[in-house]
Design a protein around this motif. Sequence first.
Motif: not given
Length: 246
Positions: A147, A150-152, A166, A169, A173, A194, A198-199, A204
């Motif tokens: 990844s 980050p997710d958002r 976005d 991302r 995905a 992936s 994620q973290s 991060s």
Amino acid sequence: MGSSFAAGLGVTVSADQPTNRCARSNDNFAHIIARRLDLQLTDVSCSGATTAHVLGSWNELPPQVQALTPDTKLVTVTIGGNDVGYFGMLWSASCVTAARSVTAFKCPIPSPSSDPWRSLDAGMRGIAAEVHRRSPAARLVFVDYLSVLPDRGQCTAAPMNGTQADAIRATAAQLASLTARVAAETGSEIVKASVLSQSHAVCSADPWITGFSAARTKGFIPYHPNARGMLAIANALEAHLAKVRK
């Protein structure tokens, strides 16, 4: 086999002497696993490679699949990002955002083929078919991409606007989903880097990916695995090999 996320572009020292454009690291996950498990490694990964370069020649380089033999026991593949312009999207978004006033930068506009996802699906299936044909006793493990974002949200390590983030991302995905589907449908295996990362995306506290820098420090490669990322993939791959199809 694969592209820069397999080769280890910018990680520690070169595995090849003299160095070459493939930029294979002595500490990419394949080299780490080979040392741990006392395996004889043939590393044909190459930075910038697409599925076409795994299956066919690339200027002076022979097809990566040419390294396969009937005696091959393990094959790892990380591929697809270059087919769909994933890293071109990352580089272009951050280049334009962070280096707008830096004349040394030339910010490319990614231009994948008109239907890159269909081509990528066919290319990945072609790779699986060639591995199973040339090395019928081998375990084929697809290792998808760490990844990056980050997710958002965004951060200074990944300068870009929300719309760009976005879109990137969504591409990541879709790439992970396609890789998992091809692995399942071709009788292959998968390590989902992936998911395990994620973290540990670029924003991060403990990133496994390098961020973007407008300073262009020599040897620094943005948006690629760092040494911790390569070690994490090697750990996950070793655990996978111990548990699956033992």
